[in-house]
Scaffold this motif. Structure first.
Motif, PDB file in Angstrom:
ATOM      1  N   PRO A   4      38.088  44.472  42.960  1.00 45.39           N
ATOM      2  CA  PRO A   4      38.190  45.586  42.002  1.00 45.39           C
ATOM      3  C   PRO A   4      38.485  45.116  40.575  1.00 45.39           C
ATOM      4  O   PRO A   4      38.023  45.743  39.612  1.00 45.39           O
ATOM      5  CB  PRO A   4      39.360  46.419  42.554  1.00 45.39           C
ATOM      6  CG  PRO A   4      39.399  46.100  44.005  1.00 45.39           C
ATOM      7  CD  PRO A   4      39.015  44.655  44.095  1.00 45.39           C
ATOM      8  N   ILE A   5      39.242  44.016  40.433  1.00 45.01           N
ATOM      9  CA  ILE A   5      39.533  43.505  39.089  1.00 45.01           C
ATOM     10  C   ILE A   5      38.250  43.040  38.415  1.00 45.01           C
ATOM     11  O   ILE A   5      38.020  43.292  37.227  1.00 45.01           O
ATOM     12  CB  ILE A   5      40.561  42.354  39.166  1.00 45.01           C
ATOM     13  CG1 ILE A   5      41.888  42.859  39.728  1.00 45.01           C
ATOM     14  CG2 ILE A   5      40.776  41.732  37.786  1.00 45.01           C
ATOM     15  CD1 ILE A   5      42.920  41.773  39.949  1.00 45.01           C
ATOM     16  N   GLY A   6      37.380  42.354  39.180  1.00 47.18           N
ATOM     17  CA  GLY A   6      36.101  41.907  38.635  1.00 47.18           C
ATOM     18  C   GLY A   6      35.216  43.078  38.254  1.00 47.18           C
ATOM     19  O   GLY A   6      34.563  43.070  37.192  1.00 47.18           O
ATOM     20  N   ILE A   7      35.181  44.106  39.104  1.00 46.31           N
ATOM     21  CA  ILE A   7      34.379  45.293  38.801  1.00 46.31           C
ATOM     22  C   ILE A   7      34.927  46.006  37.572  1.00 46.31           C
ATOM     23  O   ILE A   7      34.172  46.406  36.673  1.00 46.31           O
ATOM     24  CB  ILE A   7      34.345  46.241  40.018  1.00 46.31           C
ATOM     25  CG1 ILE A   7      33.564  45.599  41.167  1.00 46.31           C
ATOM     26  CG2 ILE A   7      33.736  47.593  39.636  1.00 46.31           C
ATOM     27  CD1 ILE A   7      33.584  46.404  42.450  1.00 46.31           C
ATOM     28  N   GLN A   8      36.247  46.159  37.507  1.00 43.18           N
ATOM     29  CA  GLN A   8      36.860  46.840  36.370  1.00 43.18           C
ATOM     30  C   GLN A   8      36.590  46.101  35.061  1.00 43.18           C
ATOM     31  O   GLN A   8      36.278  46.721  34.037  1.00 43.18           O
ATOM     32  CB  GLN A   8      38.362  46.971  36.577  1.00 43.18           C
ATOM     33  CG  GLN A   8      39.064  47.778  35.489  1.00 43.18           C
ATOM     34  CD  GLN A   8      40.571  47.609  35.538  1.00 43.18           C
ATOM     35  OE1 GLN A   8      41.081  46.498  35.435  1.00 43.18           O
ATOM     36  NE2 GLN A   8      41.289  48.726  35.701  1.00 43.18           N
ATOM     37  N   ALA A   9      36.682  44.760  35.094  1.00 37.69           N
ATOM     38  CA  ALA A   9      36.443  43.980  33.879  1.00 37.69           C
ATOM     39  C   ALA A   9      35.025  44.192  33.367  1.00 37.69           C
ATOM     40  O   ALA A   9      34.805  44.389  32.156  1.00 37.69           O
ATOM     41  CB  ALA A   9      36.693  42.498  34.156  1.00 37.69           C
TER      42      ALA A   9
ATOM     43  N   SER B 262      41.521  54.239  36.121  1.00 41.42           N
ATOM     44  CA  SER B 262      40.192  53.953  35.570  1.00 41.42           C
ATOM     45  C   SER B 262      39.203  55.058  35.918  1.00 41.42           C
ATOM     46  O   SER B 262      38.389  55.468  35.076  1.00 41.42           O
ATOM     47  CB  SER B 262      39.675  52.610  36.101  1.00 41.42           C
ATOM     48  OG  SER B 262      40.501  51.544  35.708  1.00 41.42           O
ATOM     49  N   ALA B 263      39.259  55.549  37.151  1.00 39.39           N
ATOM     50  CA  ALA B 263      38.354  56.614  37.576  1.00 39.39           C
ATOM     51  C   ALA B 263      38.605  57.899  36.797  1.00 39.39           C
ATOM     52  O   ALA B 263      37.665  58.575  36.353  1.00 39.39           O
ATOM     53  CB  ALA B 263      38.520  56.853  39.075  1.00 39.39           C
ATOM     54  N   ILE B 264      39.870  58.242  36.622  1.00 45.57           N
ATOM     55  CA  ILE B 264      40.231  59.470  35.900  1.00 45.57           C
ATOM     56  C   ILE B 264      39.777  59.390  34.442  1.00 45.57           C
ATOM     57  O   ILE B 264      39.206  60.348  33.884  1.00 45.57           O
ATOM     58  CB  ILE B 264      41.748  59.713  35.989  1.00 45.57           C
ATOM     59  CG1 ILE B 264      42.146  60.000  37.439  1.00 45.57           C
ATOM     60  CG2 ILE B 264      42.162  60.871  35.086  1.00 45.57           C
ATOM     61  CD1 ILE B 264      43.648  60.033  37.679  1.00 45.57           C
ATOM     62  N   ILE B 265      40.003  58.242  33.809  1.00 40.37           N
ATOM     63  CA  ILE B 265      39.628  58.083  32.404  1.00 40.37           C
ATOM     64  C   ILE B 265      38.114  58.094  32.234  1.00 40.37           C
ATOM     65  O   ILE B 265      37.589  58.659  31.263  1.00 40.37           O
ATOM     66  CB  ILE B 265      40.235  56.774  31.852  1.00 40.37           C
ATOM     67  CG1 ILE B 265      41.756  56.928  31.741  1.00 40.37           C
ATOM     68  CG2 ILE B 265      39.633  56.420  30.484  1.00 40.37           C
ATOM     69  CD1 ILE B 265      42.479  55.677  31.315  1.00 40.37           C
ATOM     70  N   GLU B 266      37.388  57.487  33.183  1.00 39.35           N
ATOM     71  CA  GLU B 266      35.931  57.493  33.080  1.00 39.35           C
ATOM     72  C   GLU B 266      35.384  58.914  33.241  1.00 39.35           C
ATOM     73  O   GLU B 266      34.406  59.284  32.573  1.00 39.35           O
ATOM     74  CB  GLU B 266      35.329  56.575  34.148  1.00 39.35           C
ATOM     75  CG  GLU B 266      33.814  56.622  34.257  1.00 39.35           C
ATOM     76  CD  GLU B 266      33.077  56.246  32.989  1.00 39.35           C
ATOM     77  OE1 GLU B 266      31.860  56.497  32.912  1.00 39.35           O
ATOM     78  OE2 GLU B 266      33.710  55.696  32.052  1.00 39.35           O
ATOM     79  N   THR B 267      35.996  59.714  34.109  1.00 44.33           N
ATOM     80  CA  THR B 267      35.579  61.115  34.233  1.00 44.33           C
ATOM     81  C   THR B 267      35.745  61.846  32.903  1.00 44.33           C
ATOM     82  O   THR B 267      34.861  62.612  32.477  1.00 44.33           O
ATOM     83  CB  THR B 267      36.406  61.824  35.324  1.00 44.33           C
ATOM     84  OG1 THR B 267      36.226  61.149  36.576  1.00 44.33           O
ATOM     85  CG2 THR B 267      35.976  63.281  35.471  1.00 44.33           C
TER      86      THR B 267
ATOM     87  N   LEU C 163      31.437  38.832  44.904  1.00 45.67           N
ATOM     88  CA  LEU C 163      31.389  40.045  45.707  1.00 45.67           C
ATOM     89  C   LEU C 163      31.241  41.279  44.822  1.00 45.67           C
ATOM     90  O   LEU C 163      30.515  42.224  45.166  1.00 45.67           O
ATOM     91  CB  LEU C 163      32.653  40.153  46.561  1.00 45.67           C
ATOM     92  CG  LEU C 163      32.651  41.192  47.682  1.00 45.67           C
ATOM     93  CD1 LEU C 163      31.488  40.944  48.627  1.00 45.67           C
ATOM     94  CD2 LEU C 163      33.964  41.139  48.447  1.00 45.67           C
ATOM     95  N   SER C 164      31.923  41.276  43.673  1.00 41.19           N
ATOM     96  CA  SER C 164      31.789  42.409  42.750  1.00 41.19           C
ATOM     97  C   SER C 164      30.364  42.497  42.209  1.00 41.19           C
ATOM     98  O   SER C 164      29.823  43.594  42.052  1.00 41.19           O
ATOM     99  CB  SER C 164      32.789  42.280  41.595  1.00 41.19           C
ATOM    100  OG  SER C 164      32.484  41.175  40.769  1.00 41.19           O
ATOM    101  N   THR C 165      29.739  41.341  41.955  1.00 43.90           N
ATOM    102  CA  THR C 165      28.338  41.327  41.511  1.00 43.90           C
ATOM    103  C   THR C 165      27.431  41.893  42.590  1.00 43.90           C
ATOM    104  O   THR C 165      26.558  42.729  42.315  1.00 43.90           O
ATOM    105  CB  THR C 165      27.907  39.886  41.170  1.00 43.90           C
ATOM    106  OG1 THR C 165      28.770  39.360  40.166  1.00 43.90           O
ATOM    107  CG2 THR C 165      26.468  39.857  40.659  1.00 43.90           C
ATOM    108  N   ALA C 166      27.634  41.436  43.839  1.00 43.54           N
ATOM    109  CA  ALA C 166      26.813  41.924  44.945  1.00 43.54           C
ATOM    110  C   ALA C 166      27.041  43.412  45.179  1.00 43.54           C
ATOM    111  O   ALA C 166      26.095  44.168  45.468  1.00 43.54           O
ATOM    112  CB  ALA C 166      27.132  41.137  46.212  1.00 43.54           C
ATOM    113  N   LEU C 167      28.295  43.857  45.050  1.00 39.41           N
ATOM    114  CA  LEU C 167      28.618  45.265  45.273  1.00 39.41           C
ATOM    115  C   LEU C 167      27.973  46.151  44.210  1.00 39.41           C
ATOM    116  O   LEU C 167      27.428  47.221  44.524  1.00 39.41           O
ATOM    117  CB  LEU C 167      30.140  45.453  45.270  1.00 39.41           C
ATOM    118  CG  LEU C 167      30.682  46.772  45.813  1.00 39.41           C
ATOM    119  CD1 LEU C 167      30.225  47.008  47.243  1.00 39.41           C
ATOM    120  CD2 LEU C 167      32.204  46.790  45.734  1.00 39.41           C
ATOM    121  N   ILE C 168      28.018  45.688  42.951  1.00 36.41           N
ATOM    122  CA  ILE C 168      27.375  46.445  41.874  1.00 36.41           C
ATOM    123  C   ILE C 168      25.868  46.517  42.103  1.00 36.41           C
ATOM    124  O   ILE C 168      25.240  47.575  41.920  1.00 36.41           O
ATOM    125  CB  ILE C 168      27.693  45.814  40.504  1.00 36.41           C
ATOM    126  CG1 ILE C 168      29.161  46.067  40.135  1.00 36.41           C
ATOM    127  CG2 ILE C 168      26.778  46.380  39.414  1.00 36.41           C
ATOM    128  CD1 ILE C 168      29.596  45.390  38.854  1.00 36.41           C
TER     129      ILE C 168
END
Length: 549
Positions: A337-342, A418-423, A488-493
């Protein structure tokens, strides 16, 4: 984080009267760490912007390249640790890696100054009519990035191991790791602000030039400290011993065991004391590897067939790795999640209002620095306020597992924010309003606090719990987690991009908030797995910390 004046960990070399190891070596290692981190952070922090503006890559593609770079920079510390533990030692790996990163930065400088090394700029902004890089331009770019990743990765955690090797007391090692991470975060903050500002407002060549100077300075400082280092030379590959345990266990799978210690092999001539390594009952089937049968030893007590017999210590070392593996694996979905968030925060920063006051605009490449500032501040507060308060309440220092657990919880909370702010950002974007960049800061502050808890906690845990021959690998295990997490964050995205419409080129038309909620769910499940692993885990040697405190 007060420096100890204790002589613990210092050693004398017979051929020299100069003290080696301990706190006398500390300034050189920390200064080297700071300079090399400044160099690496300087070219990595603004890489997405460089790829978009100078190499005409699409934003998502640039982000994916960034994830691969981050993953590779975190994977190579493991390679460096293996080489250090098995063949060359920490000292050689560090200066060699620093020189390799120097070459990578030189190629980046050339790509920023020579027009033929990058594609022509877009003629019409936003039209999509941007020339793609040629094969040779891609080759030069990726060569620079590969050299930078190898160099940065080879020094990062090997320096951590070499610094910890200067001390013998766990308390001093713990203090060193706090300073190590404080220096890492502080240097990253400086790189992400000062060097990025130079790259955005002066030129990319000057920005990369500062990285080159910092790298050269780090290499020079490291060499200057050579007379003061305590060197731990590798005796042989520790991985051979681990492989021998597996082979010997398989070959003796039909052997019956008893509680008679005399039938176990402790070492040549029985020099190893039973109290140093007792065959434990956990994973008892592995004890067969240390069980002596006829023909296993020579008359002088040495091993006759290397792949038929191991010492009890080698078997127990292998068991310790098996015990800690579940805890280590639980941190993979802590880092993902840290990689995805960054990655996503950088894309968000490209769409929000980054103007602060009439004369300052927050550089996109500097937005992630908030998490590093947060981590550095809280690392300082821990030693001065939080840990003393903790000890007053609980009458003992927090264990590494407790620190990691708090980090898990705060990381999940950060993703939810992060989810709340993006909404909120999406709603404003659809109504033709622009959200302030300040709204992105709470999530980054939280993830920084989480890192201040779990990163030093993990390094301290692995360094204390891993077998002595694998000390370099122990500190690199956190780096391996980061590497796997970024991959994993790259693959997940990529996976989410293919099966959903959440990742269009214009993120204002996507649903990044759903991605954040997805990682929150993953984080909650993973936290449950971590709690179970921590509850079942029995410390091997960390309990000594309390005795040495």
């Amino acid at each position: 984080m007060e420096l100890s004046n204790s002589g613990d960990g210092e050693a004398q070399i017979p051929t020299s009267n100069r003290k080696q190891g301990g706190w006398i070596a500390f300034p050189f290692i920390i200064a080297t760490m700071g300079s090399l981190t400044l160099a690496g952070g300087g070219w990595v922090s603004n890489l997405v912007v460089y790829l978009i503006n100078k190499f005409n890559l699409k934003s998502i593609d640039a982000t994916q390249v960034m994830n691969v770079v981050n993953g590779s920079s975190s994977l190579f510390p493991v390679v460096g640790a293996i080489v250090a533990d098995s063949f060359l030692g920490c000292y050689t790996v560090i200066w060699t890696s620093a020189f390799i990163s120097l070459l990578g930065i030189i190629i980046l400088i050339l790509s920023a100054t020579i027009d033929s090394m990058r594609p022509q700029p877009c003629q019409i902004n936003g039209s999509g009519l941007c020339p793609s890089p040629s094969t040779l331009q891609y080759a030069a770019l990726y060569t620079a990035l590969a050299l930078g990743c190898v160099g940065t990765g080879g020094t990062r955690f090997t320096l951590g191991t070499m610094g910890a090797n200067q001390f013998t007391r766990p308390k001093d090692q713990g203090t060193y790791f706090n300073w190590f991470f404080f220096t890492f975060y502080t240097a990253t903050v400086i790189a992400s602000i000062a060097i990025v500002i130079v790259q955005d407002n002066v030129s990319w060549a000057w920005g990369f030039g500062i990285c080159l100077l910092a790298n050269f300075l780090g290499l020079a400082i490291f060499f200057c400290g050579s007379p003061f280092y305590k060197h731990v030379k590798p005796e042989s590959s520790p991985f051979t011993a681990l492989a021998r345990v597996v082979v010997a266990t398989i070959r003796k799978r039909k052997v019956s065991l008893s509680i008679n210690y005399e039938n176990y092999y402790f070492g040549p001539s029985g020099e190893s004391k039973i109290h140093d390594a007792v065959p434990t009952e956990s994973f008892r089937f592995l004890n067969r590897a240390a069980w002596k049968v006829e023909g296993d030893t020579k008359p002088n007590g040495t091993i006759a067939k290397m792949w038929n017999l191991c010492t009890v210590q080698e078997v127990e070392d292998f068991k310790s790795l098996i015990r800690i593996f579940p805890l280590w694996s639980s941190s993979i979905f802590l880092g993902t999640p840290i990689g995805i968030q960054a990655s996503l925060t950088v894309l968000q920063a490209l769409t929000v209002d980054r103007q602060l006051g009439p004369h300052f605009t927050v550089p996109v490449g500097s937005i992630l620095v908030i998490s590093f500032i947060s981590a550095a501040i809280f690392l300082t507060l821990f030693d001065k306020f939080l840990w003393p308060t903790w000890e007053k309440i609980w009458s003992k220092h927090p264990t590494p597992l407790q620190r990691i657990g708090v980090g898990h919880f705060l990381n999940i909370f950060s993703m939810a924010i992060s989810a709340i702010i993006e909404t909120k950002r999406l709603k404003l974007a659809k109504s033709q309003q622009n959200m302030s960049v300040l709204w992105l800061m709470p999530q980054l502050v939280l993830v920084g606090i989480a890192e201040a808890f779990h990163f030093p906690g993990q390094v301290a845990l692995y360094y204390q719990e891993f077998p002595k021959p694998l000390k370099s690998i122990s500190t690199a295990m956190i780096s391996l987690i980061v590497a796997i997490s970024f991959y994993l964050s790259t693959a997940l995205i990529d996976f989410v991009r293919k099966i959903t419409g959440w990742f269009p080129d214009n993120i204002n038309n996507g649903r990044i908030d759903n991605v954040y909620w997805m990682v929150v769910v993953i984080g909650v499940l993973n936290f449950g797995y971590y709690v179970l692993c921590a509850w079942l885990y029995k410390y091997r040697s960390v309990d000594q910390i309390a005795e040495d405190a």
